[in-house]
Design a protein around this motif. Structure first.
Motif, mmCIF file in Angstrom:
data_model
loop_
_atom_site.group_PDB
_atom_site.id
_atom_site.type_symbol
_atom_site.label_atom_id
_atom_site.label_comp_id
_atom_site.label_asym_id
_atom_site.label_seq_id
_atom_site.Cartn_x
_atom_site.Cartn_y
_atom_site.Cartn_z
ATOM 1 N N PRO A 195 11.522 -13.068 25.863
ATOM 2 C CA PRO A 195 11.118 -13.486 24.509
ATOM 3 C C PRO A 195 9.613 -13.369 24.308
ATOM 4 O O PRO A 195 8.868 -13.216 25.279
ATOM 5 N N GLY A 196 9.194 -13.420 23.059
ATOM 6 C CA GLY A 196 7.778 -13.523 22.752
ATOM 7 C C GLY A 196 7.188 -12.456 21.869
ATOM 8 O O GLY A 196 6.101 -12.652 21.311
ATOM 9 N N ALA A 197 7.849 -11.312 21.700
ATOM 10 C CA ALA A 197 7.251 -10.233 20.913
ATOM 11 C C ALA A 197 7.159 -10.597 19.435
ATOM 12 O O ALA A 197 8.040 -11.256 18.881
ATOM 13 N N SER A 198 6.081 -10.116 18.816
ATOM 14 C CA SER A 198 5.871 -10.285 17.377
ATOM 15 C C SER A 198 5.840 -8.914 16.735
ATOM 16 O O SER A 198 5.013 -8.069 17.088
ATOM 17 N N LEU A 199 6.758 -8.679 15.787
ATOM 18 C CA LEU A 199 6.815 -7.417 15.060
ATOM 19 C C LEU A 199 6.387 -7.666 13.619
ATOM 20 O O LEU A 199 6.821 -8.636 12.995
ATOM 21 N N ILE A 200 5.555 -6.766 13.105
ATOM 22 C CA ILE A 200 5.030 -6.924 11.743
ATOM 23 C C ILE A 200 5.131 -5.593 11.004
ATOM 24 O O ILE A 200 4.648 -4.563 11.485
ATOM 25 N N ALA A 201 5.771 -5.614 9.844
ATOM 26 C CA ALA A 201 5.786 -4.461 8.945
ATOM 27 C C ALA A 201 4.704 -4.658 7.890
ATOM 28 O O ALA A 201 4.444 -5.786 7.463
ATOM 29 N N ILE A 202 4.096 -3.561 7.471
ATOM 30 C CA ILE A 202 3.172 -3.621 6.341
ATOM 31 C C ILE A 202 3.938 -3.157 5.103
ATOM 32 O O ILE A 202 4.352 -2.003 5.002
ATOM 33 N N THR A 203 4.149 -4.073 4.174
ATOM 34 C CA THR A 203 4.903 -3.770 2.963
ATOM 35 C C THR A 203 3.937 -3.756 1.776
ATOM 36 O O THR A 203 2.747 -3.508 1.933
ATOM 37 N N ALA A 204 4.433 -4.020 0.577
ATOM 38 C CA ALA A 204 3.574 -4.002 -0.616
ATOM 39 C C ALA A 204 4.248 -4.775 -1.735
ATOM 40 O O ALA A 204 5.457 -5.004 -1.708
ATOM 41 N N GLY A 205 3.450 -5.158 -2.726
ATOM 42 C CA GLY A 205 3.980 -5.901 -3.857
ATOM 43 C C GLY A 205 5.043 -5.144 -4.627
ATOM 44 O O GLY A 205 5.902 -5.750 -5.285
ATOM 45 N N GLN A 206 5.017 -3.794 -4.526
ATOM 46 C CA GLN A 206 6.035 -2.989 -5.213
ATOM 47 C C GLN A 206 7.438 -3.285 -4.708
ATOM 48 O O GLN A 206 8.424 -2.902 -5.334
ATOM 49 N N ALA A 207 7.550 -3.951 -3.573
ATOM 50 C CA ALA A 207 8.869 -4.276 -3.030
ATOM 51 C C ALA A 207 9.639 -5.219 -3.946
ATOM 52 O O ALA A 207 10.872 -5.190 -3.978
ATOM 53 N N VAL A 208 8.917 -6.051 -4.696
ATOM 54 C CA VAL A 208 9.570 -7.049 -5.542
ATOM 55 C C VAL A 208 9.171 -6.946 -7.008
ATOM 56 O O VAL A 208 9.805 -7.576 -7.858
ATOM 57 N N HIS A 209 8.152 -6.153 -7.307
ATOM 58 C CA HIS A 209 7.705 -6.003 -8.694
ATOM 59 C C HIS A 209 7.808 -4.538 -9.099
ATOM 60 O O HIS A 209 7.063 -3.693 -8.590
ATOM 61 N N PRO A 210 8.737 -4.194 -9.998
ATOM 62 C CA PRO A 210 8.848 -2.799 -10.432
ATOM 63 C C PRO A 210 7.562 -2.338 -11.095
ATOM 64 O O PRO A 210 6.913 -3.090 -11.832
ATOM 65 N N MET A 211 7.176 -1.101 -10.803
ATOM 66 C CA MET A 211 5.951 -0.534 -11.362
ATOM 67 C C MET A 211 6.222 0.868 -11.872
ATOM 68 O O MET A 211 6.912 1.655 -11.214
ATOM 69 N N ALA A 212 5.678 1.186 -13.023
ATOM 70 C CA ALA A 212 5.779 2.544 -13.547
ATOM 71 C C ALA A 212 5.069 3.509 -12.601
ATOM 72 O O ALA A 212 4.049 3.169 -11.989
ATOM 73 N N PHE A 213 5.614 4.692 -12.474
ATOM 74 C CA PHE A 213 5.050 5.770 -11.645
ATOM 75 C C PHE A 213 5.098 5.461 -10.152
ATOM 76 O O PHE A 213 4.425 6.101 -9.358
ATOM 77 N N GLN A 214 5.905 4.472 -9.755
ATOM 78 C CA GLN A 214 5.987 4.079 -8.342
ATOM 79 C C GLN A 214 7.435 3.876 -7.908
ATOM 80 O O GLN A 214 7.717 3.079 -7.009
ATOM 81 N N ILE A 215 8.378 4.603 -8.491
ATOM 82 C CA ILE A 215 9.780 4.390 -8.152
ATOM 83 C C ILE A 215 10.041 4.610 -6.669
ATOM 84 O O ILE A 215 10.817 3.890 -6.035
ATOM 85 N N HIS A 216 9.391 5.609 -6.083
ATOM 86 C CA HIS A 216 9.564 5.936 -4.667
ATOM 87 C C HIS A 216 9.041 4.818 -3.771
ATOM 88 O O HIS A 216 9.718 4.369 -2.842
#
Length: 261
Positions: free
Chosen positions: A133-154
Motif C-alpha cells: 500500500p501507499g501509492a498516490s496517483l494523480i490525474a490532471i483534469t480541467a474545469g471542462q470536465a463538468v462545465h460545457p464550453m463552446a469550441f471545446q467539445i473534444h
C-alpha cells in the motif's frame, strides 16, 4: 516540504514543460527520485537534464501515452532505476479551440486518445510497479470536465472521462492501499493555454470573473500534488481537487454579482 519525499519515486507523464514539469521539479526539490516521460525525445531529455541541474535524481523517458506497450517498458525501466513508484502524475494533454462543425472525427479522437486513453494507459500500465500500500496517483483534469464550453467539445468529453477514470480506479484500487485523485487547475499563468488567451482585454476579463481575482501559478498546482501525496492526505481518494481561484463557482465579477462597476 523539503525532504518529505526523500527517496520516494515520483513518475510524471507529460512532463516536458508547463504544469507537469513544475510538479516534477517540486518533488525533486523535496528529495524524490523523479522519472519524467513525454513523447518528444529531445524535449524530455532537456527536461530531465534541467531536473538534474537543479540537484534532483532524474530519468527522462521518451514515450507516447497512447502506446501501451511502450508505457509498460517505460515503467519497467523507471523501476529498475528508481524502485517502485510512490507517486504517479498523469498529465499529458492535447487541446485546441474549434467549433464542433469544424472538428473532424480524427481531431476529436486525437484529444480523446491523448487525454482520456492516455490517462487510463498510464495508470493501468503502472499497476504492477506501484508501492502497495501507499501509492498516490494523480490525474490532471480541467474545469471542462463538468462545465460545457463552446469550441471545446473534444476536451470536455475527454476530461469528463478522466474524472470518471479517477473515481472508478479509486473504488477498485483503494483496497490495495492505492489512492487515486485528480487536480483541476483554473487559469494558470505562464502556461501554453493561457498564452493563447493572453491579450490584455481577455486577461483582465478573466481575472475579474475569478473570486480570487488573479491567475494561479504552476507552483500552486505542484503544491496541491504534493499535498495529495503526503501523509496529510492519507484518507483522501476519488477526489477532484479544484485549484482554480474559485473559477468552478461561476462568474464572480462585480456585474455578475449585481454590484456594478
Amino acid at each position: 516540504m523539503m525532504g518529505e519525499f526523500a527517496g520516494k519515486h515520483v513518475f510524471v507523464a507529460g512532463a516536458s514543460s508547463g504544469i507537469n514539469l513544475e510538479i516534477a521539479h517540486a518533488f525533486g526539490a523535496a528529495g524524490a527520485k523523479v522519472t519524467v516521460l513525454s513523447r518528444s525525445e529531445e524535449k524530455i531529455a532537456a527536461a530531465a537534464q534541467g531536473l538534474r541541474d537543479a540537484g534532483a535524481t532524474a530519468l527522462g523517458i521518451a514515450c507516447d501515452v497512447r502506446d501501451y506497450a511502450g508505457l509498460e517498458a517505460a515503467f519497467a525501466n523507471a523501476v529498475a532505476a528508481h524502485g517502485p513508484v510512490d507517486v504517479l502524475v498523469s498529465g499529458a494533454a492535447g487541446n485546441f479551440l474549434a467549433p464542433a462543425l469544424k472538428t473532424s472525427a480524427n481531431a476529436f479522437k486525437t484529444v480523446i486518445d491523448i487525454d482520456l486513453l492516455g490517462t487510463y494507459n498510464v495508470f493501468r500500465a503502472s499497476w504492477d510497479h506501484l508501492t502497495k500500500p501507499g501509492a498516490s496517483l494523480i490525474a490532471i483534469t480541467a474545469g471542462q470536465a463538468v462545465h460545457p464550453m463552446a469550441f471545446q467539445i473534444h476536451a470536455c468529453a475527454a476530461k469528463a472521462g478522466v474524472n470518471m477514470v479517477t473515481k472508478c480506479l479509486a473504488l477498485e484500487w483503494g483496497p490495495a492501499g492505492v489512492r487515486v485523485n485528480a487536480i483541476s487547475p483554473g487559469p494558470i499563468a505562464d502556461t501554453e493555454g493561457m498564452r493563447r488567451l493572453a491579450d490584455p482585454v481577455r486577461e483582465a476579463k478573466i481575472k475579474k470573473s475569478l473570486a480570487l481575482r488573479d491567475y494561479g501559478t504552476k507552483a500552486d498546482i505542484a503544491e496541491a500534488a504534493m499535498f495529495l501525496s503526503s501523509p496529510a492526505a492519507k484518507y483522501i481518494t476519488g477526489t477532484i481537487l479544484n485549484v482554480d481561484g474559485g473559477n468552478d463557482l461561476g462568474d464572480a465579477s462585480a456585474d455578475a454579482l449585481g454590484l456594478g462597476g
